[in-house]
Each structure stands twice: as C-alpha cells, then as structure tokens.
Design an enzyme around this catalytic site. Sequence first.
Site, mmCIF file in Angstrom:
data_model
loop_
_atom_site.group_PDB
_atom_site.id
_atom_site.type_symbol
_atom_site.label_atom_id
_atom_site.label_comp_id
_atom_site.label_asym_id
_atom_site.label_seq_id
_atom_site.Cartn_x
_atom_site.Cartn_y
_atom_site.Cartn_z
ATOM 1 N N CYS A 297 0.627 -1.048 -0.131
ATOM 2 C CA CYS A 297 -0.029 -0.076 0.065
ATOM 3 C C CYS A 297 0.894 1.445 0.081
ATOM 4 C CB CYS A 297 -0.969 0.054 1.153
ATOM 5 S SG CYS A 297 -0.313 0.710 2.657
ATOM 6 N N GLU B 290 -1.911 -2.383 -5.447
ATOM 7 C CA GLU B 290 -2.175 -2.331 -4.321
ATOM 8 C C GLU B 290 -3.570 -2.198 -3.877
ATOM 9 O OE1 GLU B 290 2.164 -0.603 -2.876
ATOM 10 O OE2 GLU B 290 0.728 0.746 -3.020
#
Lengths: 157, 782
Positions: free
Chosen positions: B367, B735
């Site tokens: 992320c 992500e």
Amino acid sequence: MKVNVTVNGVAYEREVEARTLLAYFLREECGLTGTHVGCDTSSCGCCVVVLDSDKAVKSCSMFAAQADGHQVLTVEGLANGGTLHPLQQAFWDQHGLQCGYCTPGMLLTSIILLKHNPNPSESDIREGLAGNLCRCTGYQNIVKAVQQAAGTLGVQV
Amino acid sequence: MSTEPKSAGCLGVAMKRKEDPRFIQGKGHYVDDISMPGMLFLSLVRSPYPHAEIKSIDISEAMQVPGVKAVITGKDLEAAGLGWLPTFHGLDKQMVLAIGKVLFQYQEVAAVFAETRAAAVDGAEAVQVDYAPLPVVADPFTAKTDEVILRPDRENKTNHIYHWEVGDKDKTATALANSPKRIKERIWFQRCHPAPLEPCGCVAHFDSMGRLQFYVTSQAPHVYRTALAIVTGIPEDKIHVVSPDLGGGFGNKVPVYPGYVCAIVGALKIGRPVKWIETRTENLTSTGFARDYHMDVEIGATADGRLTALHVATTADHGAFDAAADPTKYPAGMFGVVTGSYDFPVAHAEVDAYFTNKAPGGIAYRCSFRVTEASYAIERAMDILADELAIDPVELRRKNFVRKEQFPYPSVLGFTYDSGDYQKTLDVTLEKIGYQALLKEQVEKRARGELMGIGFSTFTEVVGAGPSKHFDILGIKMFDSAEIRIHPTGSGIVRTGTKSQGQGHETTWAQIVGEELGLDPQNIMVEEGDTDTAPYGLGTYASRSTPVAGAAIAMAARRVREKARKVAAHMLEVGEADVEWKDYKFQVKGVPAKSVTMKEVAFAAYTNMAQNEPGLEASYYYDPPNMTFPSGAYVAVVDIDRETGEVKVRRFLAVDDCGTIINPLVVEGQIHGGLTEGFAIAFMQEIQYDKEGNNLNTNFTDYLIPTSLETPAWETGKTVTPSPHHPIGAKGVGESPNVGSPAAFVNAVIDALSPLGVRHIDMPITRDKVWRAIRQAEVLTT
C-alpha cells in the site's frame, strides 16, 4: 559422507555433511538453483521436487543422504530441449506466476497431481496444491494452468 | 519473434509476460542463487529477550567452531562509526547490532562469518551473551505512560515519537458536537507482515578495484546505494547495487536491514565475498512489519445520512525503532486520505506514534504509506454509521460520494483527487453481483436464523509518490526515470529506476514504449535494478511504478519520437513541421501514402541522419504534478456457520478503476494477488506479541498464509477513468485490492452477525472470535 543422486538424468556424486538437506544439495552441489527455499518449516513448498517419478517431496525436509541412489526431477529437467513441458506452457499462457519464486514447486507438485489424477476437478487441484504457498497470484490462474495442462495430452513425468 | 512495426496499439493488450520463460524453467536469478569463489556465509546472533541489558558477549567459543572466520558485535561496529543506520524518513536511527541493550526479541546482537551456511549457524549458536532482562513495554498504551523509557539514546526522554495531524481540529469538534447522529469506534488494524516467499538477503563483495558489488533484495536499489554511501562513507561511485529477480516484496524489501550492513562490513574486514540470507523466522521477527494502528474513528451525520464531520485519532505502535519507510514530511504516510471517497465538509486526523519492545518497521505493506489503514478505518466506520442510522450501507455511501463533477476534488485533509467516477463503479458492482437478489436471499435466510452477510468497500487510494515539492526520502525527491535506446534494426532497450518483484515490468514497460513508438514490444528489452546502468529512480513500492516511472517511460519515448521526427523529415524530404505521427508511423501531413515507420527511421538514425545528431535515444526524469487516485467498489458475500463460527466467502467481486490499463492480464493478476493478501489480513495474518514481548508468530505454521484451499475464487470488473495528468492516463493498481478488500470482508462478517447485535470485531476475524461473538450474543438474548 558420499552421496550419489541422479538429477534430471545426470548422476551427481558428492561428498557432503550428513546434515545436508536435499534442497541445498541440489542448489549448492549440483548448481540447480531453480529449487527454492522459502521457509524453515516445510510449509511453503517452494522446494518441491519429484522423487523417483512418483512422489512430490519437499526437498528442504529430506536429507541428501536419503536421496542416495534415487532419481530426482527438478524444474530444470522439465522442458524437452526447446519445447516447454505442457505445464510450463500452461503457467505461461494462464499468467500462473508473478514473482516466480513458488513456480518451480508449483510445477512439480502439479506434475504428480496430474499423474495420479489426470482429470482433476477444480477442488481436486486446490486440494492438491494446498502444500504450496503463493503470495502473488491468489492461486486462481495457477488452478487454470493445471486445468489447461490436464487437457493437454502427454503430461508425463 | 518479429520486429515488424506495430499497426495497432500496445496498450490494453493482454500480452503474455516476457519474463515468464525464465521463471518457468528455473532460470530466475534470485540473490541466493549467486555464488562466488571464496564466499563466506553470515549468520546473526539474535536476542531471546524483548528488552535486556547486554552484560557481556563472549565470542571465544564461537571462534573455535570449525569454519568460523570472524565474529563482530555492536561495539566493533560502533568503534568503526557504523553502529547505527538512519531510517528512511529520517526521524530515527536503528542499531545495526545491539549496543548496550536489546530492544526487541530477535534483535541482531552479533554477526558470525563462516565458510559454510551451516558453520555460520553453528558459530552463532556458540556466541555466549549474558543478558539482564529489563521491564518490557509490549503495547503503545503502556508506552504512553513513559514509566519505562525505551530509548535513552534519544534527546527527548519519552517513548512518544511524534504527533502528526492534519485538518481543522476545532471545526471538526464543533461539527461533531452539533451532529444529530454520531458514531465512535476503536478500530485496530493489527500488526502483520508482508512475508514475500523469498526472504531478504544479500551478497557483498569488494572487487579487484576495491568497488563494492552489492547484490541485494531491494525494491529501491538506487536509494540503497545512496544510503550505503551515507552510512559507510564509501564514495557512491564505488558502490554498485544490483537487485536481481525478487521473489515478491510487498514493501518488505524497501528498508535497509542490519544484515546488509554486517555483510558489507564482513566483506571489507575479511576480504572475501559474504552472503546473508535470512531464515523465514528472521524475516517474520525482525524485518519490516506493517500496520499496528489503533484508530479511534468518530463520524457525525444528519439523521438522513449526510456526513457532517470525521475525526480519527490514532495510536501507532512503531516498535523499537521508527523504521517506517515513509517520505520525510509524512511520518504517518498518506493517512490523510482517511476521508476516503466521501465529501466530508470538515475533518481532522491525528497520529501519535510510540516506541515499544517490538520489531521495528511500519512499512507500506502492499500500500501507499498507511493508505490501507486509512481506507479500512473509513470503510469500516461507514458501515457502523449505516447500522446506527438503520440505512443501507450502499445508500449511505452513494449519498456522500465525491461526485464526478467535483473532480479535481480538493479533500478537506489536503489532497487533490485527480479523477474518479465512484457512482459508476459502484453501479457496475451492484449490477454484476446482483445486489437486490442477494438482499432478498438474506431476508429469507435471516428469517430462518441463518447468518449471511454482504459487505461493501468503496475506497479511494492515493498513490504514485510523488511531486517533488512534497515528497522525498533521505532528502531525495521522489521522481522516477527512464532511458530508452532504439537500436538500428528497430529493437531497443528501456531502463528504469524501478524494480519489479513480480509486477511484470519487463512486459508492461515494453508495451508503453511499443505504444509510443510503434515498435514491437517483444523486441523492447527492459532492464531494472542495476545502479550502474539504470538512471536514478526511487524504486517500486506504494504503487508508484506505473504512475511515476510509467510516465517517465512515455515521456522518454516521446523525446525519442521528437528526435526521430527530424530524421523522418529528412527521409520524406519535407520540413519537420510537415511531418506528423499518425497510425504509429511518420507521414507527410495530408499525404498518408508518404510515410516511414519508426523501424525505418531507426535505421536511418544510424546510417542516413543527414545534419541530425546520430543515434536514437533519450532519457526523462519525471516529477509527477500530482498523485493518482485509483478507486474501486468491492463486495463480499459470506455465510457463517452458526455452530462453528466458520466464515465462508461465497463470492467476492472487485470492480477497480485504475485509469488506463496497460495489460489486462497483468492487472487482473495483480488484483487476484492483492485480494488474496487482503483476505489473509482479514481472516488469518497477525504478528502477535504476548505481554512479555514474545513474538508468537515466528514461522509459517503460526503466521498463517492462505493456501489454494482457503482462497476464494475472485470475480473482477472495471471502469476506466483515466488520470488527467498522467501521460497515458494510468493510475496504478497493484495495491488497490489489498487496500480495499479487508473492509469488505469485515463488513460482510459484521453484516451477517448484525441480527445478533454484533457491531465490530477486530481483524484477523478468526473462527474462534466469530464463535465467541455468536455465543456471547446468544447468552445476552437468552
């Protein structure tokens, strides 16, 4: 101690410590680095090889000495000259790999899976691959690849 | 393979990956595959104690172990000025080997160098360390009291690392106080670990010219080179960092770890190459953990569900060192995206981070720097609010979405969302999943006492760090770069500062070049990860490769095209202004029959360039004008066994909007993988510590990774809202599924349990937690 293992049809005779694991024998003594090590607990399956054309074994959980006198197939022995094994082709076609680290173990586990069950259902495949971890693909395309290979004649060890 | 020029575009083509042939044949080249004559192995001695004074270290027995060549300790490194290494965002430093005391279990204490892997481990076991245990601080709330100060080495004698905040505190408090409806919930995003299947490792070697050849599992090789130059004092031109094939990364391979520094020191001291490969246990216990955010989320709303205010106060557990690899100005990363896809009139977010006796990290696990935490907090809290208001969570979301016409949308917490069409993406999801039919089924099941849940997450990410005015790591601005050379016969090479860990750059980068230059991507080679050949770049993490390096590639290709245009003009015997690039070739304006292909121009650039500079190459350093904002609408459908607490994910649909798609095969693969990690986080993965600071999840038998059996079958869909500022409109996708999916899973479970009055369960949602929640509810109702 002296260990004699035939890997992909080539005989390797090496002097090794008794505690040498088959995975490291293949990687460091035979120079066949396609067999990977991803954990310490035989959980991940990156190191799976085929023993005596019949069993998929985790080579990190076996001593090289235990393979003495046996035949081992690794990922390097799958392609026939310039022709990919149908499972290799299927993994490529179906995008069944990303980082590639689990791929050799997946391929060799799949070969034995198909040997013992030439027409597996999706759940058969998922169950058969449950000893091999993959962090990238989410397994879906790996399952598809094994299905594609199952539909290809001539899957033989 | 043909080198025929393209007559059709390369973008959006599901090209099979160019890198795969080597991986499927066992010819991938990972760090542990590297072997050098005379190479030694490094094994690290690690602390069994989470917090202890080191009374003494006795290496004499270890030095007697056959094969052991050297042992170094923290004192040795300190004497050489190498005792500490800086953490990437510069707020802290980390011990290479423990000096004076250890601060977390499995901390690096001594380094043993030996002739073989096994001898190094034997040597490490023979090092005698005398510890005097100290009181352990195992959670950030205890840390807050400052009764035990963990880091006396720091100027401020407190466990509090930083306070960060954004937004309007007073206005938010007022708005919340005046809101007819309010919800407040503590939502914990548990500590977890990326655990790529290839652990971290390196080979360090000083060559005959005294130059450091450093092969390492790095997502950011250039940053490593600069960091190593700073830490070791070796001039940067004398450092060559190579990141070969990486067996996954997911953020784990961004920080510089003590093992790397020890390997380099050993190679220098002993004069032989040194290899260090961590074990799985070392990987899970000492390198980059993620999350561990305790988030107090408060939302205000009108009675009919219009959002009025958001406040999030987070207590962050950073472990023993603040080794979060965040950009310098963003100690809490991109947490300011916590307002998500919703048009909040006012908001305030704050994070207070603390030292504890746990492993350091706080890395961005698949992320963009704390976006997952933020996304989970808001998406979970929206469902809690919907429950409070007794309205459909889909309606609550729809009512408060940032609307299409509001883009570019300035969020109250400081981001300018570039583009999106949240309504449309959600509509596709509802249609594809058959929401109305599911709701009907749920009503029927509930009437029978069966537990079925439907959970949504309509998230927005902020990725592609980042514009130089805001983003840097160690002071280096977060641009990225590309260098393209076209060879005389019309093939070429592109080099970038990124580093694929499985994302497929060798294919997708070639597709961008193919699209821009009308060449066959099969004959565009992609090279990354070598600091001697690749232009300087900040690496691959935080979904920044396509938004930043992908843009650099397109811009470099356009520079190549501009140069090629001059040659084309010469070939077509017209002025440059009369040449246009159309249908993937140069043609005389208005005379389509008079044209030359890029392949023909490439040959001419080396053979018939007239007055033009010979050759055909260009580079581009791309400083993104803004971040990109991928979004998605996800839905999970679960069934829960009332007797056992087992959750079965019946369906999961992810509809993503990542802008322009380069390769749908790769995009879908990324989504499958990210969803599987999101699933793992929602239901399985946790690095737990007991009250004494012992790590309870030290290998894959305790830290559970989903297998093919548990992993659901994934359904995917898309909407395409191109980024207006990216050269090809791409936003990044790798992500999104990991950021967006955890909330959908948890929301579905809570939805299933809501008839029992269950409001929230912290991840991972294990069977026993669900079973307990059901039993507790039954006790309360009987």
